[in-house]
Design a protein around this motif. Structure first.
Motif, PDB file in Angstrom:
ATOM      1  N   ARG A   1       0.903  -1.428   0.065  1.00  0.00           N
ATOM      2  CA  ARG A   1      -0.076   0.208  -0.050  1.00  0.00           C
ATOM      3  C   ARG A   1       1.003   1.077  -0.057  1.00  0.00           C
ATOM      4  O   ARG A   1       0.419   2.312  -0.696  1.00  0.00           O
ATOM      5  CB  ARG A   1      -0.942   0.185   1.270  1.00  0.00           C
ATOM      6  N   ARG A   2       2.049   1.224   0.933  1.00  0.00           N
ATOM      7  CA  ARG A   2       2.884   2.440   0.866  1.00  0.00           C
ATOM      8  C   ARG A   2       3.715   2.799  -0.292  1.00  0.00           C
ATOM      9  O   ARG A   2       4.024   3.841  -0.709  1.00  0.00           O
ATOM     10  CB  ARG A   2       3.343   2.353   2.250  1.00  0.00           C
ATOM     11  N   HIS A   3       4.292   1.550  -0.781  1.00  0.00           N
ATOM     12  CA  HIS A   3       5.407   1.592  -1.905  1.00  0.00           C
ATOM     13  C   HIS A   3       5.041   1.206  -3.151  1.00  0.00           C
ATOM     14  O   HIS A   3       5.639   1.396  -4.147  1.00  0.00           O
ATOM     15  CB  HIS A   3       6.371   0.798  -1.268  1.00  0.00           C
ATOM     16  N   GLY A   4       3.417   0.873  -3.427  1.00  0.00           N
ATOM     17  CA  GLY A   4       3.029   0.358  -4.667  1.00  0.00           C
ATOM     18  C   GLY A   4       3.405  -0.857  -5.300  1.00  0.00           C
ATOM     19  O   GLY A   4       3.276  -0.998  -6.413  1.00  0.00           O
ATOM     20  N   ARG A   5       4.099  -1.849  -4.587  1.00  0.00           N
ATOM     21  CA  ARG A   5       4.653  -3.095  -5.025  1.00  0.00           C
ATOM     22  C   ARG A   5       4.826  -3.935  -3.676  1.00  0.00           C
ATOM     23  O   ARG A   5       4.976  -3.474  -2.593  1.00  0.00           O
ATOM     24  CB  ARG A   5       6.084  -2.977  -5.380  1.00  0.00           C
ATOM     25  N   LEU A   6       4.783  -5.269  -3.808  1.00  0.00           N
ATOM     26  CA  LEU A   6       4.928  -6.242  -2.803  1.00  0.00           C
ATOM     27  C   LEU A   6       6.483  -6.551  -2.676  1.00  0.00           C
ATOM     28  O   LEU A   6       7.026  -6.525  -3.614  1.00  0.00           O
ATOM     29  CB  LEU A   6       4.306  -7.576  -3.399  1.00  0.00           C
ATOM     30  N   PRO A   7       6.939  -6.699  -1.438  1.00  0.00           N
ATOM     31  CA  PRO A   7       8.127  -6.953  -1.235  1.00  0.00           C
ATOM     32  C   PRO A   7       8.544  -8.425  -1.419  1.00  0.00           C
ATOM     33  O   PRO A   7       7.383  -9.232  -1.687  1.00  0.00           O
ATOM     34  CB  PRO A   7       8.414  -6.592   0.256  1.00  0.00           C
ATOM     35  N   PRO A   8       9.458  -8.752  -1.478  1.00  0.00           N
ATOM     36  CA  PRO A   8       9.948 -10.215  -1.625  1.00  0.00           C
ATOM     37  C   PRO A   8       9.391 -11.119  -0.256  1.00  0.00           C
ATOM     38  O   PRO A   8       9.089 -10.558   0.418  1.00  0.00           O
ATOM     39  CB  PRO A   8      11.452 -10.316  -1.322  1.00  0.00           C
ATOM     40  N   GLY A   9       9.064 -12.360  -0.803  1.00  0.00           N
ATOM     41  CA  GLY A   9       8.656 -13.114   0.432  1.00  0.00           C
ATOM     42  C   GLY A   9       9.669 -13.439   1.305  1.00  0.00           C
ATOM     43  O   GLY A   9      10.885 -12.969   1.232  1.00  0.00           O
ATOM     44  N   ILE A  10       9.271 -14.051   2.381  1.00  0.00           N
ATOM     45  CA  ILE A  10      10.215 -14.572   3.549  1.00  0.00           C
ATOM     46  C   ILE A  10      10.059 -15.854   3.911  1.00  0.00           C
ATOM     47  O   ILE A  10       9.070 -16.385   3.935  1.00  0.00           O
ATOM     48  CB  ILE A  10      10.029 -13.518   4.605  1.00  0.00           C
ATOM     49  N   GLU A  11      11.083 -16.591   4.010  1.00  0.00           N
ATOM     50  CA  GLU A  11      10.938 -17.994   4.841  1.00  0.00           C
ATOM     51  C   GLU A  11      11.628 -17.904   6.172  1.00  0.00           C
ATOM     52  O   GLU A  11      12.599 -17.217   6.436  1.00  0.00           O
ATOM     53  CB  GLU A  11      11.966 -18.890   4.154  1.00  0.00           C
ATOM     54  N   VAL A  12      10.733 -18.472   7.027  1.00  0.00           N
ATOM     55  CA  VAL A  12      10.996 -18.294   8.567  1.00  0.00           C
ATOM     56  C   VAL A  12      11.293 -19.725   8.983  1.00  0.00           C
ATOM     57  O   VAL A  12      10.454 -20.495   8.831  1.00  0.00           O
ATOM     58  CB  VAL A  12       9.660 -17.804   9.140  1.00  0.00           C
ATOM     59  N   ALA A  13      12.329 -19.837   9.711  1.00  0.00           N
ATOM     60  CA  ALA A  13      12.481 -21.126  10.398  1.00  0.00           C
ATOM     61  C   ALA A  13      12.627 -20.697  11.915  1.00  0.00           C
ATOM     62  O   ALA A  13      12.950 -19.732  12.433  1.00  0.00           O
ATOM     63  CB  ALA A  13      14.070 -21.760   9.988  1.00  0.00           C
ATOM     64  N   ILE A  14      12.184 -21.537  12.536  1.00  0.00           N
ATOM     65  CA  ILE A  14      11.744 -21.552  14.188  1.00  0.00           C
ATOM     66  C   ILE A  14      12.725 -22.618  14.965  1.00  0.00           C
ATOM     67  O   ILE A  14      12.306 -23.670  14.908  1.00  0.00           O
ATOM     68  CB  ILE A  14      10.382 -21.610  14.611  1.00  0.00           C
ATOM     69  N   GLU A  15      13.372 -22.265  15.849  1.00  0.00           N
ATOM     70  CA  GLU A  15      13.695 -23.029  16.882  1.00  0.00           C
ATOM     71  C   GLU A  15      12.797 -22.838  18.144  1.00  0.00           C
ATOM     72  O   GLU A  15      13.097 -21.865  18.856  1.00  0.00           O
ATOM     73  CB  GLU A  15      15.174 -22.702  17.340  1.00  0.00           C
ATOM     74  N   LYS A  16      11.921 -23.644  18.182  1.00  0.00           N
ATOM     75  CA  LYS A  16      10.724 -23.748  19.266  1.00  0.00           C
ATOM     76  C   LYS A  16      11.196 -24.144  20.535  1.00  0.00           C
ATOM     77  O   LYS A  16      11.547 -25.239  20.800  1.00  0.00           O
ATOM     78  CB  LYS A  16       9.412 -24.319  18.978  1.00  0.00           C
ATOM     79  N   VAL A  17      11.096 -23.155  21.364  1.00  0.00           N
ATOM     80  CA  VAL A  17      11.554 -23.360  22.949  1.00  0.00           C
ATOM     81  C   VAL A  17      10.613 -23.207  23.884  1.00  0.00           C
ATOM     82  O   VAL A  17      10.450 -24.101  24.840  1.00  0.00           O
ATOM     83  CB  VAL A  17      12.734 -22.588  23.291  1.00  0.00           C
ATOM     84  N   LEU A  18       9.628 -22.257  23.726  1.00  0.00           N
ATOM     85  CA  LEU A  18       8.643 -22.037  24.821  1.00  0.00           C
ATOM     86  C   LEU A  18       7.240 -22.700  24.571  1.00  0.00           C
ATOM     87  O   LEU A  18       6.868 -23.150  23.398  1.00  0.00           O
ATOM     88  CB  LEU A  18       8.305 -20.147  24.567  1.00  0.00           C
TER      89      LEU A  18
END
Length: 303
Positions: free
Chosen positions: A82-99
């Motif tokens: 909405r702000r920049h007129g284009r979608l940014p790149p996607g993101i891959e998220v890896a999680i080390e789940k502790v909680l």
């Protein structure tokens, strides 16, 4: 910059938690002090060549589409467009789940807040801290606190935050082996909903007088959680022999503060002798600020 790795999403403790009323829409009015601690999930972020938000780690019981991390990143991605007129790149998220889930430590909300801070930097989206807090609030009332990133006196449904000095101490935290669903606690007919409101000065003067937090207030949700989930009561009763132990959030974890790491280690050594095989116990130190703040400042200098 294409990645941010080893990002701590710290847990929080509610040093006290009072229910002081209820809104017409059913939401409870709270007062609490939120404290960050140096223990939590660890997240890794990598930009993708496409525009997809992908969670590369399986989290049992949390489908990717329902994960607060994924939902938060999609909101920020849409705001960026909405702000920049284009979608940014996607993101891959890896999680080390502790909680643990249902532990009252804010794990999912903390993960989402860390993801928003990381993506705002990687995408150069340009949102301010307050704008990120506003973006995250519809997903969870605790998310603004983690974005706020320092010890805070909280009111309203937990979104009205003011910075306060916090204790410099160590905590022993026990996970009693049960998951407590928040709705079950807040819907209980015997939940205390009319505790007399306190002020920041009340909390601060108590902290100055004692040097610690654990003689101030209580957790109004604890009695209900202990009734519905006896392992919470068992862990709290055991830990109370070492200090003013109490539950955090809506449960299930209980904690107790200590002046030194040595004291915390001594109590941890006793947990293994307690015979409670379902318990998981650990120590953590209080944090003055969210570690992502210094991480992103250092990255900005490097860039």
């Amino acid at each position: 910059m294409r990645s941010l790795h080893h990002c701590l999403a710290p847990a929080k403790l509610n040093l006290f938690l009072h229910v002081v009323g209820r809104r017409a829409d059913g939401f409870h009015l709270l007062q609490s002090v939120f404290q960050l601690i140096d223990h939590g999930d660890v997240l890794h972020f990598d930009l993708r060549p496409d525009e997809r938000i992908v969670r590369s780690t399986d989290v049992p019981g949390v489908p990717e589409e329902q994960d607060l991390i994924v939902r938060a990143l999609r909101l920020l991605q849409a705001e960026h467009a909405r702000r920049h007129g284009r979608l940014p790149p996607g993101i891959e998220v890896a999680i080390e789940k502790v909680l643990p889930m249902g532990g009252g430590l804010g794990g999912g909300s903390s993960d989402a807040a860390t993801a928003l801070m990381a993506a705002n930097h990687l995408w150069q989206a340009g949102l301010t801290q307050q704008e990120l807090m506003d973006l995250g609030l519809p997903l969870g009332a605790d998310i603004p606190f983690f974005m706020f990133g320092e010890t805070a006196f909280a009111e309203g449904v937990g979104e009205a935050l003011q910075a306060v000095p916090g204790p410099d101490c160590w905590y022993v935290v026990i996970e009693p082996g049960v998951s407590v669903p928040t709705p079950a606690i807040f819907s209980a007919p015997d939940l205390t909903r009319n505790t007399t409101p306190v002020t920041i000065a009340d909390f601060s003067s108590s902290l100055v007088a004692s040097g610690k937090q654990f003689d101030f207030g209580k957790n109004d949700l604890q009695d209900v959680a202990e009734r519905l989930f006896p392992p919470v009561a068992e862990a709290a009763t055991w830990l109370k022999s070492y200090g003013d132990a109490r539950m955090t959030g809506s449960g299930a974890c209980v904690f107790c503060a200590f002046s030194s790491e040595h004291e915390a280690d001594q109590v941890l050594a006793q947990v293994s002798l307690s015979g409670a095989s379902a318990w998981k116990a650990w120590k953590a130190r209080s944090l003055k600020s969210h570690p992502m703040k210094s991480l992103l400042q250092n990255q900005a200098v490097m860039e």
